[in-house]
Design a protein around this motif. Structure first.
Motif, short mmCIF file in Angstrom:
data_model
loop_
_atom_site.label_atom_id
_atom_site.label_comp_id
_atom_site.label_asym_id
_atom_site.label_seq_id
_atom_site.Cartn_x
_atom_site.Cartn_y
_atom_site.Cartn_z
N SER A 147 -0.66 15.37 1.65
CA SER A 147 -1.41 15.22 2.89
C SER A 147 -2.13 13.88 2.94
O SER A 147 -2.23 13.25 3.99
CB SER A 147 -2.42 16.36 3.05
OG SER A 147 -3.29 16.43 1.94
N ASP A 148 -2.65 13.40 1.78
CA ASP A 148 -3.27 12.08 1.74
C ASP A 148 -2.26 11.00 2.09
O ASP A 148 -2.54 10.06 2.84
CB ASP A 148 -3.86 11.79 0.35
CG ASP A 148 -5.28 12.30 0.19
OD1 ASP A 148 -5.91 12.60 1.22
OD2 ASP A 148 -5.75 12.40 -0.95
N TYR A 149 -1.06 11.14 1.53
CA TYR A 149 0.00 10.16 1.78
C TYR A 149 0.37 10.14 3.27
O TYR A 149 0.46 9.08 3.89
CB TYR A 149 1.22 10.47 0.94
CG TYR A 149 2.38 9.54 1.19
CD1 TYR A 149 2.46 8.31 0.52
CD2 TYR A 149 3.39 9.85 2.10
CE1 TYR A 149 3.51 7.44 0.76
CE2 TYR A 149 4.44 8.98 2.34
CZ TYR A 149 4.50 7.77 1.67
OH TYR A 149 5.52 6.90 1.92
N LEU A 150 0.56 11.32 3.85
CA LEU A 150 0.95 11.41 5.26
C LEU A 150 -0.14 10.91 6.18
O LEU A 150 0.13 10.27 7.20
CB LEU A 150 1.32 12.85 5.61
CG LEU A 150 2.60 13.39 4.97
CD1 LEU A 150 2.77 14.86 5.30
CD2 LEU A 150 3.81 12.60 5.44
N VAL B 88 0.84 -1.20 0.00
CA VAL B 88 0.00 0.00 0.00
C VAL B 88 0.87 1.24 0.00
O VAL B 88 0.61 2.21 -0.72
CB VAL B 88 -0.95 0.01 1.21
CG1 VAL B 88 -1.73 1.32 1.27
CG2 VAL B 88 -1.92 -1.17 1.14
N ARG B 89 1.92 1.22 0.81
CA ARG B 89 2.85 2.35 0.85
C ARG B 89 3.45 2.60 -0.54
O ARG B 89 3.60 3.74 -0.98
CB ARG B 89 3.95 2.10 1.86
CG ARG B 89 3.55 2.30 3.31
CD ARG B 89 4.77 2.25 4.22
NE ARG B 89 4.43 2.57 5.59
CZ ARG B 89 4.19 1.67 6.53
NH1 ARG B 89 4.23 0.39 6.23
NH2 ARG B 89 3.90 2.03 7.77
N ALA B 90 3.82 1.51 -1.21
CA ALA B 90 4.43 1.64 -2.53
C ALA B 90 3.43 2.25 -3.51
O ALA B 90 3.79 3.12 -4.32
CB ALA B 90 4.90 0.28 -3.03
N HIS B 91 2.20 1.81 -3.46
CA HIS B 91 1.16 2.35 -4.34
C HIS B 91 0.92 3.83 -4.04
O HIS B 91 0.79 4.65 -4.96
CB HIS B 91 -0.14 1.56 -4.17
CG HIS B 91 -0.16 0.27 -4.92
ND1 HIS B 91 -0.43 0.20 -6.27
CD2 HIS B 91 0.07 -0.99 -4.52
CE1 HIS B 91 -0.38 -1.07 -6.66
NE2 HIS B 91 -0.08 -1.81 -5.62
N LEU C 292 1.59 9.54 -5.34
CA LEU C 292 2.11 10.85 -4.92
C LEU C 292 3.11 11.37 -5.94
O LEU C 292 3.05 12.55 -6.35
CB LEU C 292 2.77 10.73 -3.54
CG LEU C 292 3.47 11.97 -3.00
CD1 LEU C 292 2.47 13.10 -2.78
CD2 LEU C 292 4.18 11.65 -1.68
N ASN C 293 4.02 10.51 -6.38
CA ASN C 293 5.05 10.92 -7.33
C ASN C 293 4.46 11.37 -8.66
O ASN C 293 5.00 12.24 -9.34
CB ASN C 293 6.04 9.77 -7.57
CG ASN C 293 6.87 9.45 -6.35
OD1 ASN C 293 7.01 10.28 -5.44
ND2 ASN C 293 7.43 8.25 -6.29
N LYS C 294 3.32 10.76 -9.03
CA LYS C 294 2.67 11.10 -10.30
C LYS C 294 1.75 12.31 -10.16
O LYS C 294 1.15 12.73 -11.15
CB LYS C 294 1.88 9.90 -10.81
CG LYS C 294 2.74 8.73 -11.27
CD LYS C 294 1.90 7.59 -11.79
CE LYS C 294 2.76 6.44 -12.30
NZ LYS C 294 1.94 5.30 -12.80
N GLY C 295 1.64 12.84 -8.94
CA GLY C 295 0.79 14.00 -8.72
C GLY C 295 -0.69 13.69 -8.71
O GLY C 295 -1.53 14.59 -8.83
#
Length: 214
Positions: free
Chosen positions: A51-54, A35-38, A43-46
């Protein structure tokens, strides 16, 4: 610190992000690294804001701590409950093995219901059936089979962030040393939350500034 709790309460992953992750296909802990990887890729692709990631990273961290503690002391369920000072309410934070009926007892519960009963930041019962503190919610507690356990106030930077709940499905299950063991574990949680909250609040602030200029 209360603004951090407000952010956890108010900030949720959007339905679009949940759909992208297909979270229903991921076991709570076994696939968290996936899930973290996804999330990192999104996140990297914008596709999602930081904030969603954190937010999700914080929830996964707390889930990991609950399961770790459950395994170490052999209890049946644990949970983080967060206190929102501005709303003067408690909210379920994390704990995949905490019964739903117990979450409903705590959610939106005025803190005075239990905070006044704490002694040295702990509230302990070896048999809730005969404890006056739990009498108002006893039917729901018995439905969850949470017959004994304890609650520790969670403090970060001198501020009460909420509580950590521990329960067993049998009476007289709290062993000598259990409370102190969990108390020491929570010190590590407090440090992690202290670091996360700075990054999350700074991120939310910057995102709101960006939105206001669009």
């Amino acid at each position: 610190m209360e603004y951090f709790v407000e952010s956890l309460v108010e900030h949720r992953l959007s339905k679009e992000v949940k759909a992208l992750l297909r979270l229903n296909k991921f076991p709570v802990l076994a696939k968290q690294n996936n899930v973290r990887a996804h999330l990192q890729e999104l996140l990297n692709k914008g596709i999602i804001p930081k904030s969603d990631y954190l937010f999700f990273e914080a929830r996964m961290l707390l889930n990991e701590y609950t399961v770790k503690i459950e395994q170490e002391i052999g209890c049946d369920g644990t949970a983080f409950m967060f206190y929102c000072a501005s709303m003067n309410k408690m909210y379920f934070g994390a704990g995949p093995n905490f019964p739903l009926v117990m979450r409903e007892i705590y959610n939106d519960k005025p803190p005075a219901w239990d905070f006044i009963h704490y002694d040295d930041d702990v509230l302990l019962s070896q048999d809730v059936r005969y404890d006056e503190v739990f009498k108002p919610h006893l039917p729901s507690i018995l439905e969850a089979k949470a017959l004994s356990g304890f609650s520790l106030l969670l403090r970060v930077g001198g501020t009460c962030l909420g509580s950590f709940e521990v329960h067993w499905n049998r009476t007289n299950a709290v062993k000598p040393g259990d409370v102190e063991h969990v108390r020491e574990e929570l010190k590590q949680v407090s440090k992690a939350l202290y670091n996360i909250r700075h990054e999350m609040l700074d991120t939310l602030k910057s995102e709101k500034v960006c939105i206001s200029y669009k």
